[in-house]
Design an enzyme around this catalytic site. Structure first.
Site, PDB file in Angstrom:
ATOM      1  N   TYR A  76       0.619  -1.195  -0.248  1.00 46.55           N
ATOM      2  CA  TYR A  76      -0.279  -0.203  -0.377  1.00 46.55           C
ATOM      3  C   TYR A  76       0.472   1.681  -0.231  1.00 46.55           C
ATOM      4  O   TYR A  76       1.903   1.621   0.204  1.00 46.55           O
ATOM      5  CB  TYR A  76      -0.839  -0.182   1.206  1.00 46.55           C
ATOM      6  CG  TYR A  76      -1.597  -0.681   0.637  1.00 46.55           C
ATOM      7  CD1 TYR A  76      -3.244  -0.804  -0.092  1.00 46.55           C
ATOM      8  CD2 TYR A  76      -2.330  -1.616   2.164  1.00 46.55           C
ATOM      9  CE1 TYR A  76      -4.356  -1.169   0.565  1.00 46.55           C
ATOM     10  CE2 TYR A  76      -3.520  -2.413   2.191  1.00 46.55           C
ATOM     11  CZ  TYR A  76      -4.180  -2.576   1.644  1.00 46.55           C
ATOM     12  OH  TYR A  76      -5.928  -3.002   1.385  1.00 46.55           O
ATOM     13  N   GLU A 122      -5.906  -0.911   8.268  1.00 51.70           N
ATOM     14  CA  GLU A 122      -5.887  -1.018   9.894  1.00 51.70           C
ATOM     15  C   GLU A 122      -4.497   0.138  10.158  1.00 51.70           C
ATOM     16  O   GLU A 122      -3.743  -0.133  11.319  1.00 51.70           O
ATOM     17  CB  GLU A 122      -5.460  -2.494  10.366  1.00 51.70           C
ATOM     18  CG  GLU A 122      -6.752  -3.220   9.986  1.00 51.70           C
ATOM     19  CD  GLU A 122      -6.686  -3.800   8.826  1.00 51.70           C
ATOM     20  OE1 GLU A 122      -7.864  -3.733   8.651  1.00 51.70           O
ATOM     21  OE2 GLU A 122      -6.192  -4.309   8.429  1.00 51.70           O
ATOM     22  N   ASN A 180     -10.197   1.512  -2.841  1.00 52.29           N
ATOM     23  CA  ASN A 180      -9.772   0.182  -2.219  1.00 52.29           C
ATOM     24  C   ASN A 180     -10.514  -0.098  -0.768  1.00 52.29           C
ATOM     25  O   ASN A 180     -11.358   0.242  -0.782  1.00 52.29           O
ATOM     26  CB  ASN A 180      -8.379   0.331  -0.533  1.00 52.29           C
ATOM     27  CG  ASN A 180      -8.240  -1.360   0.370  1.00 52.29           C
ATOM     28  OD1 ASN A 180      -8.047  -2.414  -0.289  1.00 52.29           O
ATOM     29  ND2 ASN A 180      -8.982  -1.591   1.294  1.00 52.29           N
ATOM     30  N   GLU A 181     -11.271  -1.849  -1.771  1.00 54.08           N
ATOM     31  CA  GLU A 181     -12.575  -2.012  -0.964  1.00 54.08           C
ATOM     32  C   GLU A 181     -13.798  -0.809  -1.046  1.00 54.08           C
ATOM     33  O   GLU A 181     -14.764  -0.399  -0.279  1.00 54.08           O
ATOM     34  CB  GLU A 181     -12.607  -2.839   0.389  1.00 54.08           C
ATOM     35  CG  GLU A 181     -11.771  -3.666  -0.229  1.00 54.08           C
ATOM     36  CD  GLU A 181     -11.627  -4.792   1.614  1.00 54.08           C
ATOM     37  OE1 GLU A 181     -11.524  -5.902   1.793  1.00 54.08           O
ATOM     38  OE2 GLU A 181     -11.256  -3.718   2.638  1.00 54.08           O
ATOM     39  N   GLU A 261      -6.210  -9.923  -1.309  1.00 51.11           N
ATOM     40  CA  GLU A 261      -6.775 -10.555  -0.307  1.00 51.11           C
ATOM     41  C   GLU A 261      -6.953 -12.011   0.495  1.00 51.11           C
ATOM     42  O   GLU A 261      -7.799 -12.161   0.828  1.00 51.11           O
ATOM     43  CB  GLU A 261      -6.804  -9.506   0.550  1.00 51.11           C
ATOM     44  CG  GLU A 261      -6.336  -7.960   0.162  1.00 51.11           C
ATOM     45  CD  GLU A 261      -7.062  -7.125   1.591  1.00 51.11           C
ATOM     46  OE1 GLU A 261      -7.657  -7.452   2.507  1.00 51.11           O
ATOM     47  OE2 GLU A 261      -6.834  -5.952   1.376  1.00 51.11           O
ATOM     48  N   TYR A 326      -0.221 -10.150  13.164  1.00 55.85           N
ATOM     49  CA  TYR A 326      -1.134 -10.852  12.594  1.00 55.85           C
ATOM     50  C   TYR A 326      -1.188 -11.995  11.906  1.00 55.85           C
ATOM     51  O   TYR A 326      -1.887 -12.673  10.713  1.00 55.85           O
ATOM     52  CB  TYR A 326      -1.358  -9.947  10.334  1.00 55.85           C
ATOM     53  CG  TYR A 326      -2.341  -9.518  10.027  1.00 55.85           C
ATOM     54  CD1 TYR A 326      -3.154  -8.534  10.203  1.00 55.85           C
ATOM     55  CD2 TYR A 326      -2.907 -10.558   9.147  1.00 55.85           C
ATOM     56  CE1 TYR A 326      -4.720  -8.487   9.133  1.00 55.85           C
ATOM     57  CE2 TYR A 326      -4.153 -10.498   8.344  1.00 55.85           C
ATOM     58  CZ  TYR A 326      -4.667  -9.863   7.810  1.00 55.85           C
ATOM     59  OH  TYR A 326      -5.852  -9.234   7.834  1.00 55.85           O
TER      60      TYR A 326
END
Length: 649
Positions: A76, A122, A180-181, A261, A326
């Site tokens: 990103y 996040e 994004n999304e 993803e 993660y």
């Protein structure tokens, strides 16, 4: 005559990043595949965020990803990481995007770039700069002219930097994601997506593949996809991979199957359980997708760290911790896990693995217990921490209204009436964003917290000084609530009376620490510490890297036994937040490059609640450097899909 070194570098750069008729990366709709240089190609990729990994370790992490069998990485671009104030850009050091892309290319990895402007991830406010909120009416992620004006200015800086690295220009970038999304966002503004598509095409040209990513549902794809942008999806392990991948066909009847993803783990929140996803279910789902010919990006392959104040939050308000481990194949510290080797084995069934050994875990060292001594409270040091004059206002001002975007601000008032028997201090409209530490004449009164506690009882006499230290704990990064102002965003009341006539201090704590100001104050003969250990205060300590031990300094972890909640810096570097009483994260990752073996190392702790000093100040507090992380102080979630992989509103 030999050419100069500078000329050779210039020639090499020209050769690598100029258009090449022999290089192309395209979509073959007839055969549902990508074509790389005219031949069918499938990428197996992993996500790594350069903003979460120190530049010092970029090569280590990328080499480990390459040795796992990946042929591409995905990253990103956080807008707020680079444009820290309107028109003020930072691409140096850990923010050197171009250096990161070049390094990936040198190692042999292709790059899938997710250029935003919104990224989620996040990350604070999903990568959008907080200064966009200066105009309260702005509609983020839409065709609102005020928003698009800043998006255009940013993309005029970013996209020309990207163009030179596109694959057909001899660079490693094979595809660029737009937004994004977006299908998960309430606006569903096709004009916005069209504007971005035209903007990206203007700067990047027609040859590059532009794509979108959305959840695995037709409703997501309905608002998130647009003609001219190749639609991909994201989803978790488990279930029927054929069924999940076929959801992409709602938007793309033909073309390569892509899971942009594929979740190798999941995010954490303070006070909740640590997310764990078994290597077995990851391996099984990955194997099935690769057998179907799908292109897969594993999110995350290396999670990294939310250093400083960069963590995001979800709604209803729940902030994420400093660690972004993660449960990824590479740990927060970049160490190969069992999951790494399991995934590598699966990839080896489909692609030839690189020859040579996998790089080992970076060595860790436990430097032991380090004493820290209280300096003074934030209230006592406010004149040193606020580099500008305080602002007076009838009503409270937010962080953005004070031109401050992260950290802490101090709001000061006086009690208008006697509260000797106790009186309710309240935020009736739940306007404390996000946590407020309340003191009267330096005596701790209690904590107001967003969505959790909107009132406390305080005591004091009329005219007593009321101080409220407000902490920005990270902006919401997903969903409709990303317009997330910080500070006292609505009025406070004392009893039935609205408090007015505030004095507000913008605190530049990071600059004060990086300039060594607090360490200098520690040496002043007239500066004495208060005896109170339950008000927001600074604690200072130092240590020396042991001599006679080879290969030091090494990575380590900082443990806060007995401490409550706060922020910590080492040698001026903001490691992030600690909150061991909440968990699940107990230790903070300390990368070796911020430590010095030639000078004293300074530790600065801002404890917001209560330090573990015994008998007030009769015994010094201490922190401990250990060689093993603790990220799962609460019970781990293991394959519990009711909790894992849940998208927040």
């Amino acid at each position: 005559m030999r050419p100069s070194v500078g000329l050779l570098v210039a020639i090499n750069f020209f050769y690598l990043y100029t258009p090449s008729s022999s290089r192309s990366f395209q979509i073959d709709y007839d055969n549902d595949s990508f074509l790389k240089d005219g031949k069918p190609f499938r990428y197996i990729s992993g996500s790594i965020h350069y903003s979460r990994v120190p530049r010092y370790y970029w090569k280590d992490r990328l080499m480990k990803m390459y040795m796992a069998g990946l042929n591409a990485i995905q990253t990103y671009v956080p807008w707020n990481f680079h444009e820290t104030a309107p028109g003020k850009y930072d691409f140096a050091g850990d923010r050197d995007l171009e250096a990161f892309i070049k390094l990936a290319n040198d190692i042999g990895l292709l790059v899938i770039l997710r250029a935003g402007p919104f990224i989620c991830a996040e990350w604070d406010m999903g990568g959008l700069p907080a200064w966009l909120l200066r105009k309260d009416s702005v509609v983020l992620r839409s065709s609102d002219p005020d928003y698009l004006n800043y998006v255009d200015k940013w993309m005029h800086v970013l996209l020309p930097k990207i163009r030179q690295f596109l694959y057909h220009n001899n660079g490693p970038i094979i595809a660029v994601q737009v937004e994004n999304e977006y299908g998960s966002y309430f606006a569903c503004d096709y004009d916005y997506l069209r504007h971005l598509s035209k903007l990206f095409r203007y700067f990047l040209g027609d040859e590059v593949i532009l794509f979108t990513t959305d959840g695995d549902g037709e409703a997501y794809l309905k608002c998130g996809s647009l003609q001219g942008l190749y639609a991909t999806i994201d989803f978790s392990p488990g279930g029927n991979m054929t069924t999940k991948l076929n959801i992409q066909r709602y938007a793309e009847p033909h073309g390569p199957l892509v899971n942009s993803e594929f979740y190798t783990g999941w995010l954490d929140h303070w006070g909740q359980k640590h997310s764990v996803v078994s290597k077995e279910i990851i391996a099984q789902s990955l194997d099935e997708m690769l057998a179907l010919g799908a292109n897969v990006n594993m999110y995350m392959f290396e999670g990294g760290t939310n250093f400083g104040y960069w963590n995001g939050a979800n709604s209803p308000y729940s902030p994420q911790p400093t660690s972004y481990d993660y449960d990824a194949p590479l740990s927060e510290a970049g160490d190969p896990t069992e999951k790494y080797f399991t995934i590598r084995q699966v990839i080896g069934k489909f692609n030839k693995l690189p020859i040579g050994p996998v790089l080992p875990a970076t060595p860790k060292f436990a430097y032991g217990t380090i004493g820290v001594k209280k300096l003074q409270s934030v209230v006592e040091l406010v004149s040193y921490l606020s580099f500008s004059a305080p602002v007076t206002s009838e009503y409270p001002l937010t962080f953005v209204e004070m031109d401050q975007y992260f950290g802490y601000m101090l709001y000061r008032n006086t009690l208008p009436v006697n509260c000797t028997q106790g009186m309710m201090l309240a935020s009736p409209l739940n306007g404390v964003h996000d946590r407020a530490y309340v003191m009267v004449n330096g005596v701790f009164q209690g904590i107001l917290e967003r969505n959790k506690r909107i009132w406390i009882h305080i005591t004091g006499q009329a005219g007593s000084q009321l101080d409220i230290l407000v902490e920005n704990m990270g902006r919401i990064n997903y969903g409709k609530d990303i317009h997330d102002p910080k500070g006292l965003v609505t009025n406070l009341t004392l009893g039935s009376q609205t408090l007015t006539n505030w004095t507000i201090y913008s605190l530049n704590i990071d600059e004060a620490i990086s300039n060594g100001l607090l360490n200098k104050l520690q040496k002043l003969p007239g500066l004495t510490a208060t005896t109170k250990v339950n008000v927001p205060s600074f604690y200072l300590g130092s240590f020396v890297i042991p001599s006679g031990i080879p290969d030091l300094p090494q990575d380590t972890y900082l443990k806060f036994s007995g401490w409550t909640k706060g922020q910590v810096w080492i040698n001026g570097f903001n490691l992030g937040r600690y909150w061991p009483v909440k968990g699940p994260q107990i230790t903070l990752y300390v990368p070796a490059h911020i430590l010095s073996n030639s000078a004293v190392n300074n530790i600065t702790v801002l404890e917001l609640e209560k330090a573990p000093c015994i008998g007030e100040l009769s015994m010094a507090c201490a922190v401990e450097f250990v060689d093993t992380p603790i990220l799962n102080a609460t019970n781990a979630l293991t394959n519990m899909h009711n909790y894992l992989f849940r998208k927040y509103s």
